[in-house]
Design a protein around this motif. Structure first.
Motif, mmCIF file in Angstrom:
data_model
loop_
_atom_site.group_PDB
_atom_site.id
_atom_site.type_symbol
_atom_site.label_atom_id
_atom_site.label_comp_id
_atom_site.label_asym_id
_atom_site.label_seq_id
_atom_site.Cartn_x
_atom_site.Cartn_y
_atom_site.Cartn_z
ATOM 1 N N ALA A 1 0.768 -1.113 -0.004
ATOM 2 C CA ALA A 1 -0.116 -0.136 -0.130
ATOM 3 C C ALA A 1 0.978 1.371 -0.262
ATOM 4 O O ALA A 1 0.648 2.093 -0.681
ATOM 5 N N THR B 1 1.663 6.201 -7.092
ATOM 6 C CA THR B 1 0.638 6.862 -7.386
ATOM 7 C C THR B 1 1.021 8.533 -7.636
ATOM 8 O O THR B 1 0.531 8.869 -8.566
ATOM 9 N N ILE C 1 -4.510 0.467 -7.755
ATOM 10 C CA ILE C 1 -5.428 -0.076 -6.917
ATOM 11 C C ILE C 1 -5.572 -1.731 -7.220
ATOM 12 O O ILE C 1 -5.251 -2.651 -6.455
#
Length: 261
Positions: free
Chosen positions: A18, A25, A172
């Motif tokens: 994550a 990102t 994701i």
């Protein structure tokens, strides 16, 4: 609340993924924004070339000033709003032909004096545009005006936002896929250890019926060796207990026989 080693590893790796996903990102968003800005600048340049090529076909000749207005051939571009609207419709933006005094003062030095192309954000009629000014010269090479090409900033922002949303959704999905894969791998890798732990706890509770699965005993790594050792220990305990039970039974029978005599 206690967690098994496999669950802790899954949480740890998922957290790392994550964090990596957030970093990617942000980094990818910056790259996309930069690339989109470069792409849009190039798109404005392409539109400018297309417009000028179209003008050459519609109004052959050289650019000139007639009574302070830009003209070419038999067309007056300062007043010919139908042509500007037609070209604006083609590019889904704004196309304007500006004489020298109509070029914004802050851009005159760059565009008219230096002959450079200016690209940036500009406001027209209360709306933001990504615009491009390019000098227009007469037959002698003197800069007498500029061509303005503008694209609505909202459309530009929408394109960048869409690209970032697609990129975010892709990341994701990738993170979710890798999380699932690593959870399967970790569970498969630590499954023998969980079996060893279960059997060891059972032995400590005097439950000798539990056995380590044969699959766990086939492994040759440290976990497999531990599984074999616990399995062997359990078997020895069972053997010793049975021997003691048999010894007790034999002793009781011998005692009974002696008492009968």
């Amino acid at each position: 609340m206690s967690f098994s080693i496999s669950r802790k590893m899954i949480i740890l790796v998922t957290g790392a993924l994550a964090f990596l996903g957030i970093f990617l990102t942000i980094n990818t968003t910056i790259i996309i924004s930069t690339q989109m800005a470069g792409s849009l600048s190039g798109q404005l340049g392409d539109y400018s070339r297309l417009v000028l090529h179209d003008i050459e076909g519609r109004a052959p000749g050289s650019w000139e000033l007639r009574e302070g207005k830009l003209a070419r051939g038999n067309r007056d571009f300062s007043e010919n709003t139908s042509l500007s609207k037609d070209l604006s419709t083609q590019i889904h933006g704004v196309v304007s032909f500006l004489p020298t005094d109509a070029v914004p003062r802050e851009h005159r030095q760059t565009v008219l004096e230096k002959g450079l192309v200016w690209i940036g954000t500009i406001q027209l009629n209360g709306e933001d545009y990504l615009g491009r000014y390019e000098a227009l010269s007469d037959s002698s090479g003197e800069r007498i005006g500029a061509l303005f090409i503008g694209l609505p900033q909202a459309a530009v922002t929408g394109m960048i936002k869409m690209a970032m949303e697609i990129n975010g959704a892709s990341l994701i999905l990738i993170i979710a896929l890798f999380s699932w894969i690593q959870s399967v791998i970790i569970r498969r890798f630590l499954s023998p250890l969980e079996s060893v732990n279960r059997v060891a706890l059972a032995i400590s509770s005097e439950d000798l019926c539990q056995r380590i699965p044969a699959q766990a005993l086939k492994s040759t790594d440290e976990i497999g060796q531990l599984a074999s050792a616990v399995s062997t220990m359990g078997n020895h305990l069972v053997t010793n207990i049975r021997q003691h039970e048999q010894l007790g039974t034999d002793l009781q029978q011998t005692t009974e026989q002696l008492n009968q005599k």
